[in-house]
Design an enzyme around this catalytic site. Structure first.
Site, PDB file in Angstrom:
ATOM      1  N   LYS A  37       3.921  -1.895 -10.889  1.00 47.50           N
ATOM      2  CA  LYS A  37       5.368  -2.153 -10.816  1.00 47.50           C
ATOM      3  C   LYS A  37       5.828  -2.919 -12.052  1.00 47.50           C
ATOM      4  O   LYS A  37       6.890  -2.624 -12.604  1.00 47.50           O
ATOM      5  CB  LYS A  37       5.715  -2.912  -9.534  1.00 47.50           C
ATOM      6  N   LYS A  90       7.601   7.126  -2.015  1.00 44.38           N
ATOM      7  CA  LYS A  90       9.049   6.872  -2.008  1.00 44.38           C
ATOM      8  C   LYS A  90       9.487   6.349  -3.360  1.00 44.38           C
ATOM      9  O   LYS A  90      10.569   6.657  -3.839  1.00 44.38           O
ATOM     10  CB  LYS A  90       9.389   5.817  -0.949  1.00 44.38           C
ATOM     11  N   LYS A 122       0.777  11.055  -6.926  1.00 43.97           N
ATOM     12  CA  LYS A 122       0.736  10.675  -5.515  1.00 43.97           C
ATOM     13  C   LYS A 122       2.157  10.710  -4.936  1.00 43.97           C
ATOM     14  O   LYS A 122       3.084  10.212  -5.564  1.00 43.97           O
ATOM     15  CB  LYS A 122       0.173   9.242  -5.415  1.00 43.97           C
TER      16      LYS A 122
HETATM   17  P1  ADP Z   1       5.152   4.766  -0.369  1.00 44.55           P
HETATM   18  O1  ADP Z   1       4.165   4.859  -1.509  1.00 44.55           O
HETATM   19  O2  ADP Z   1       5.886   6.040  -0.182  1.00 44.55           O
HETATM   20  O3  ADP Z   1       6.064   3.561  -0.486  1.00 44.55           O
HETATM   21  P2  ADP Z   1       3.820   3.201   1.616  1.00 44.55           P
HETATM   22  O4  ADP Z   1       3.233   2.346   0.535  1.00 44.55           O
HETATM   23  O5  ADP Z   1       4.890   2.600   2.484  1.00 44.55           O
HETATM   24  O6  ADP Z   1       4.330   4.556   0.958  1.00 44.55           O
HETATM   25  O7  ADP Z   1       2.646   3.744   2.513  1.00 44.55           O
HETATM   26  C1  ADP Z   1       2.525   3.705   3.916  1.00 44.55           C
HETATM   27  C2  ADP Z   1       1.180   4.275   4.292  1.00 44.55           C
HETATM   28  O8  ADP Z   1       1.118   5.657   3.901  1.00 44.55           O
HETATM   29  C3  ADP Z   1       0.010   3.587   3.581  1.00 44.55           C
HETATM   30  O9  ADP Z   1      -1.117   3.521   4.453  1.00 44.55           O
HETATM   31  C4  ADP Z   1      -0.267   4.495   2.429  1.00 44.55           C
HETATM   32  O10 ADP Z   1      -1.598   4.396   1.966  1.00 44.55           O
HETATM   33  C5  ADP Z   1       0.026   5.870   3.013  1.00 44.55           C
HETATM   34  N1  ADP Z   1       0.463   6.787   1.960  1.00 44.55           N
HETATM   35  C6  ADP Z   1       1.627   6.721   1.257  1.00 44.55           C
HETATM   36  N2  ADP Z   1       1.706   7.721   0.365  1.00 44.55           N
HETATM   37  C7  ADP Z   1       0.564   8.447   0.501  1.00 44.55           C
HETATM   38  C8  ADP Z   1       0.057   9.618  -0.135  1.00 44.55           C
HETATM   39  N3  ADP Z   1       0.745  10.251  -1.077  1.00 44.55           N
HETATM   40  N4  ADP Z   1      -1.152  10.075   0.251  1.00 44.55           N
HETATM   41  C9  ADP Z   1      -1.868   9.452   1.214  1.00 44.55           C
HETATM   42  N5  ADP Z   1      -1.439   8.341   1.863  1.00 44.55           N
HETATM   43  C10 ADP Z   1      -0.239   7.842   1.523  1.00 44.55           C
END
Ligand code: ADP
Ligand code: TRP
Length: 321
Positions: A110, A192, A189
């Site tokens: 970030k 959001k 990956k």
């Molecule tokens: P984002 O990256 O969209 O903000 P979060 O960090 O809120 O998502 O992730 C919530 C859960 O979903 C976590 O356990 C995270 O490891 C999983 N997760 C998020 N994006 C992925 C992805 N592209 N592939 C696998 N797991 C994911």
């Protein structure tokens, strides 16, 4: 065995969240004691619009319930409804070396993107450690990007136990290898924060827009293609049965099968796969009082567990006799 995980309400949930985390969360509820929460304190590090945040919290609650989370079996709650977690985060911060936090990828990423970090963003893994440790969690099912944070929680717990005697349970992460990193429409990956998501419950026309925007190479329809290398196939195979996925792979390898056609098949698959969840979500959304009630009952169960741990922690640290 106690399972715990959290998900940030920082936007509408997407296929990465579902296949990387939520699906495993729901699957564990029948065999284990599970605590799952909506990490609104964490989301506050990035979402600072009150209307938006409360809308996302409501959205995540509906998403989980629609996907089959059973509030009779699990404690499902809002992180901020158990305020003891911030107390534990402070206590843990006093045994957390700065260097441990400075090494965290998500923080470094970030900062590298030009986000000017708040103290909250820097201390994010300490709060996450408190989330995990306050419920004596044994297993933490997450996607790959969160593994380092769970390791940090282990380090912090060990550091506390070393200083104050055995008090905190050391957790382990659990990653479903096949879906550890779900790719987004640009091949990074899905996240959001990268704007490359396919949302689980987006209106059909937005879903179509996202699927059609998936990045592919410039091979012509006639050319044979390697399915393993393309995002359309990777996403399709998450939802298709084995035979269907093999059929698509065969078409790609044979040539004469274009990305446009494959994207149509993917779109139909997404609509079919999430259709029953979508209908259930619409039903639950009509009754917001029941959803709030579920979160409050979950918070009560969580507070009970948290207060026992806090009692041990306060005594160990000399904050209580
Ligand atoms: P984002 O990256 O969209 O903000 P979060 O960090 O809120 O998502 O992730 C919530 C859960 O979903 C976590 O356990 C995270 O490891 C999983 N997760 C998020 N994006 C992925 C992805 N592209 N592939 C696998 N797991 C994911
Ligand atoms: N940081 C996690 C994420 O972005 C969410 C989270 C907060 C979490 N606290 C947690 C996950 C505790 C597992 C355990 O996805």
């Amino acid at each position: 065995m106690r399972y715990l995980s959290g998900i940030q309400p920082s936007g509408p949930l997407h296929l990465g969240n579902y296949f990387g985390a939520m699906r495993q969360h729901v699957a564990r509820q029948n065999e284990h004691q599970c605590f799952y929460f909506i990490a609104d304190f964490h989301a506050l590090t990035t979402v600072q619009d009150p209307k938006l945040l409360s809308g996302y919290v409501r959205g995540v609650a509906l998403d989980y319930l629609a996907c089959g989370l059973d509030p009779e079996k699990v404690a499902f709650f809002r992180q901020s409804d158990v305020s003891e977690v911030t107390e534990l985060a402070w206590i843990l911060s006093t045994v957390t070396p700065m260097g441990l936090l400075e090494r965290c990828h998500s923080y470094k990423d970030k900062v590298a993107k030009g986000i000017s970090p708040s103290h909250g963003l820097f201390a994010y893994p300490v709060l996450m450690a408190a989330d995990i440790l306050i419920y004596d969690s044994n297993r933490v099912p997450v996607g790959k990007d969160q593994v380092q944070h769970v390791e940090v929680a282990c380090d912090i717990a060990q550091s506390f136990n070393h200083r104050f005697g055995p008090t905190l349970v050391i957790p382990e992460h659990e990653v479903e290898e096949a879906t550890a990193v779900v790719p987004g429409i640009d091949g990074q990956k899905m996240s959001k924060s990268y704007g490359n998501t396919i949302e689980m419950f987006a209106p059909e026309k937005n879903l179509k827009k996202a699927v059609m925007a998936i990045v592919t190479d410039s091979k012509t329809v006639e050319e044979p293609k390697n399915p393993e290398e393309n995002i359309v196939y990777q996403l399709y195979s998450l939802m298709a049965g084995r035979e269907e996925a093999e059929a698509m792979a065969g078409r790609f390898r044979a040539g004469g099968y274009g990305y446009g056609e494959a994207k149509k098949a993917l779109l139909e698959k997404i609509i079919e796969y999430f259709g029953p969840f979508r209908r259930r979500r619409e039903e639950i959304a009509r009754d917001p009082a029941t959803v709030e009630n579920i979160l409050q009952r979950g918070a009560e169960k969580a507070r009970q567990a948290a207060s026992q741990t806090m009692d041990r922690v306060r005594r160990a640290a000399g904050l209580k006799n």
